[in-house]
Design an enzyme around this catalytic site. Structure first.
Site, mmCIF file in Angstrom:
data_model
loop_
_atom_site.group_PDB
_atom_site.id
_atom_site.type_symbol
_atom_site.label_atom_id
_atom_site.label_comp_id
_atom_site.label_asym_id
_atom_site.label_seq_id
_atom_site.Cartn_x
_atom_site.Cartn_y
_atom_site.Cartn_z
ATOM 1 N N GLU A 42 -6.280 -10.769 -1.270
ATOM 2 C CA GLU A 42 -7.065 -10.598 -0.031
ATOM 3 C C GLU A 42 -8.553 -10.584 -0.360
ATOM 4 O O GLU A 42 -9.301 -9.734 0.119
ATOM 5 C CB GLU A 42 -6.663 -9.295 0.679
ATOM 6 C CG GLU A 42 -5.174 -9.180 0.938
ATOM 7 C CD GLU A 42 -4.769 -7.897 1.680
ATOM 8 O OE1 GLU A 42 -5.650 -7.195 2.189
ATOM 9 O OE2 GLU A 42 -3.556 -7.637 1.741
ATOM 10 N N GLU B 85 0.797 -1.240 0.000
ATOM 11 C CA GLU B 85 0.000 0.000 0.000
ATOM 12 C C GLU B 85 0.824 1.282 0.000
ATOM 13 O O GLU B 85 0.618 2.172 0.835
ATOM 14 C CB GLU B 85 -0.974 -0.012 1.202
ATOM 15 C CG GLU B 85 -1.889 -1.229 1.201
ATOM 16 C CD GLU B 85 -2.743 -1.369 2.455
ATOM 17 O OE1 GLU B 85 -2.699 -0.487 3.324
ATOM 18 O OE2 GLU B 85 -3.451 -2.384 2.571
HETATM 19 O O1 G3I Z 1 -4.213 -8.883 18.801
HETATM 20 C C1 G3I Z 1 -4.840 -7.720 19.393
HETATM 21 C C2 G3I Z 1 -5.470 -8.073 20.696
HETATM 22 O O2 G3I Z 1 -4.477 -8.468 21.611
HETATM 23 C C3 G3I Z 1 -6.242 -6.854 21.219
HETATM 24 O O3 G3I Z 1 -6.910 -7.183 22.383
HETATM 25 C C4 G3I Z 1 -7.248 -6.374 20.185
HETATM 26 C C5 G3I Z 1 -7.992 -5.119 20.636
HETATM 27 O O4 G3I Z 1 -8.340 -4.296 19.542
HETATM 28 O O5 G3I Z 1 -6.562 -6.078 19.005
HETATM 29 C C6 G3I Z 1 -5.887 -7.189 18.439
HETATM 30 O O6 G3I Z 1 -5.228 -6.781 17.283
HETATM 31 C C7 G3I Z 1 -6.041 -6.555 16.155
HETATM 32 C C8 G3I Z 1 -5.573 -7.494 15.055
HETATM 33 O O7 G3I Z 1 -6.252 -7.207 13.879
HETATM 34 C C9 G3I Z 1 -5.810 -8.967 15.401
HETATM 35 O O8 G3I Z 1 -7.163 -9.214 15.537
HETATM 36 C C10 G3I Z 1 -5.848 -5.120 15.737
HETATM 37 O O9 G3I Z 1 -6.427 -4.259 16.697
HETATM 38 C C11 G3I Z 1 -6.517 -4.887 14.403
HETATM 39 O O10 G3I Z 1 -6.171 -3.566 13.941
HETATM 40 C C12 G3I Z 1 -6.000 -5.886 13.416
HETATM 41 O O11 G3I Z 1 -6.664 -5.682 12.193
HETATM 42 C C13 G3I Z 1 -6.057 -6.264 11.047
HETATM 43 C C14 G3I Z 1 -5.703 -5.146 10.068
HETATM 44 O O12 G3I Z 1 -5.220 -5.697 8.864
HETATM 45 C C15 G3I Z 1 -4.593 -4.252 10.612
HETATM 46 O O13 G3I Z 1 -3.408 -4.980 10.736
HETATM 47 C C16 G3I Z 1 -7.025 -7.234 10.425
HETATM 48 O O14 G3I Z 1 -7.193 -8.357 11.315
HETATM 49 C C17 G3I Z 1 -6.483 -7.720 9.081
HETATM 50 O O15 G3I Z 1 -7.463 -8.491 8.431
HETATM 51 C C18 G3I Z 1 -6.143 -6.525 8.219
HETATM 52 O O16 G3I Z 1 -5.561 -6.989 7.012
HETATM 53 C C19 G3I Z 1 -5.252 -5.970 6.045
HETATM 54 C C20 G3I Z 1 -4.053 -6.427 5.257
HETATM 55 O O17 G3I Z 1 -2.993 -6.748 6.125
HETATM 56 C C21 G3I Z 1 -3.615 -5.350 4.255
HETATM 57 N N1 G3I Z 1 -4.725 -4.942 3.396
HETATM 58 C C22 G3I Z 1 -5.952 -4.575 4.101
HETATM 59 C C23 G3I Z 1 -6.366 -5.702 5.024
HETATM 60 C C24 G3I Z 1 -7.680 -5.451 5.629
HETATM 61 O O18 G3I Z 1 -7.560 -4.319 6.448
#
Ligand code: G3I
Length: 373
Positions: free
Chosen positions: A263, A158
């Site tokens: 994705e 990105e």
């Molecule tokens: O693991 C922590 C947990 O310990 C905590 O209690 C909780 C509270 O919010 O958060 C957890 O982390 C979250 C993580 O996902 C695991 O569930 C993060 O907040 C959350 O921001 C994170 O979101 C991910 C996001 O990327 C940001 O990294 C999504 O699961 C994931 O599907 C998404 O994937 C992205 C690709 O990497 C890039 N392209 C877009 C795509 C969708 O957003």
């Protein structure tokens, strides 16, 4: 009359059994084996097997995996002198055990990168050279550890704005535009044989696509053997059109690179915003009208989803040879990020398997496009 009824119901049972056995036998990876890999993004509960049902479904249906979160900088390298390799090791082991093509997602991104990466001990921005050194150490350490096991890396994720210009990320601000080139050079240095990808969303829109084309050309001119471009594929029922998708795949193919849909998922919920960007920082308040299907998806929408998936897969199959992999962003509707983005706490239906791990009508519709049903 009675005899007829009995034979009709026997026929019905037969059809039901046949369709059940189709589901038992038909898999995505087998159906598209002559076309492209079919991958899935896994979370920790799946690749460690603590969610045994979803792990089994992933094993049965897919021949490539991507890590949904565990390889992002904040997860794998949370502190300057601490790497968190445990979850990634389990992820890689899952892929090796099941003969899957293992994808590394991702090395350099503006999201999920801790602040310390860009700062010194006092919280001031570090110099270009210092950041390049951090970037090189991170890439050499992470890529080096999984050399020969991971088949391809999303090196930069990105990097572009919607208008095709370079995003002013901390990487770009501190290092300059050549941060991308450096990242690819370091990845190549770490594993000269691994495939290197550029991954982004909304590349189906002409302006951003042009930016990506220019980027790939620049990397190629500098001697980077970029293997593929990832179209993230966070789609909805109307965007992108099949023409946009087809044009995009063909445009990248002209550069001699493969296209991966990295994705894939499909939004059927009312839009909270007009933006098509899969920008993770977007967050809108939950309102009842944005969450209409809490008790299940109406048959008509289920059918729209199936038709839409079929239309997209027809484009992928028609471009077999260029499209090297189609990866779904999640195993079942239950674990999709779409339930929490861009509105937290909705009931989303973006994938081919429902919350009970059963194939949805969209699964059959997709399999049909392979000619195997
Ligand atoms: O693991 C922590 C947990 O310990 C905590 O209690 C909780 C509270 O919010 O958060 C957890 O982390 C979250 C993580 O996902 C695991 O569930 C993060 O907040 C959350 O921001 C994170 O979101 C991910 C996001 O990327 C940001 O990294 C999504 O699961 C994931 O599907 C998404 O994937 C992205 C690709 O990497 C890039 N392209 C877009 C795509 C969708 O957003």
């Amino acid at each position: 009359m009675k005899k007829n009824l009995i034979s009709i119901s026997l026929v019905t049972i037969g059809v039901l059994m046949a369709s059940a056995s189709v589901h038992a036998q038909t898999t995505l990876k087998e159906s598209f084996k002559d076309d492209f890999l079919v991958g899935v993004a896994l979370n920790e509960s799946q690749f460690t097997g603590s969610n045994a049902r979803e792990a089994a479904l992933a094993r049965a249906q897919f021949n490539s995996i991507s890590p949904e979160n565990v390889l992002k900088w904040e997860s794998v390298h949370p502190e300057p002198d601490r790497y968190n390799f445990g979850p990634v090791d389990s992820y890689v082991e899952f892929g090796l055990k099941n003969n899957m093509v293992i994808i590394g997602h991702n090395l350099i991104w503006h999201q999920q990168t801790p602040k310390w990466v860009f700062q010194d001990d006092k919280g001031n921005p570090i110099s270009r050279d210092a950041l390049l050194e951090r970037m090189r150490n991170h890439i050499l350490t992470v890529v080096g550890r999984y050399k020969g096991k991971v088949g391809g890396w999303d090196v930069v994720n990105e990097a572009l704005n919607e208008d095709g210009t370079l995003r002013q990320s901390p990487w770009e601000k501190i290092i300059g535009d050549d941060y991308l080139l450096k990242a690819y050079q370091f990845a190549k240095e770490a594993d000269p044989n691994v495939q290197l990808y550029y991954n982004d969303y909304s590349l189906e829109n002409a302006s951003k696509r042009e930016g990506a084309i220019a980027l790939v050309k620049k990397l190629q001119a500098a001697g980077i053997p970029i293997a593929g471009v990832g179209l993230q594929g966070h789609y909805n029922l109307t965007w992108p059109t099949t023409n946009q998708l087809d044009e995009t795949i063909k445009a990248f193919s002209k550069l001699g690179v493969k296209v991966m849909v990295t994705e894939l998922d499909m939004d059927v919920l009312p839009p909270a915003t007009r933006s098509q960007a899969a920008e993770v920082s977007m967050n809108f308040a939950l309102r009842a009208e944005l969450n209409p299907y809490t008790n299940g998806l109406p048959a008509s929408v289920q059918q729209n989803l199936a038709n839409r998936y079929a239309d997209l897969f027809k484009v992928f199959v028609a471009n077999r040879g260029v499209v090297a992999r189609v990866t779904f962003w999640g195993v079942t509707d239950a674990d999709s990020w779409r339930n929490d983005w861009p509105v937290k706490g909705r009931t989303a239906y973006p994938l081919l398997f429902n919350r009970d791990c059963r194939p949805k009508p969209a699964f059959d519709a997709v399999i049909k496009t392979s000619g195997h049903l």
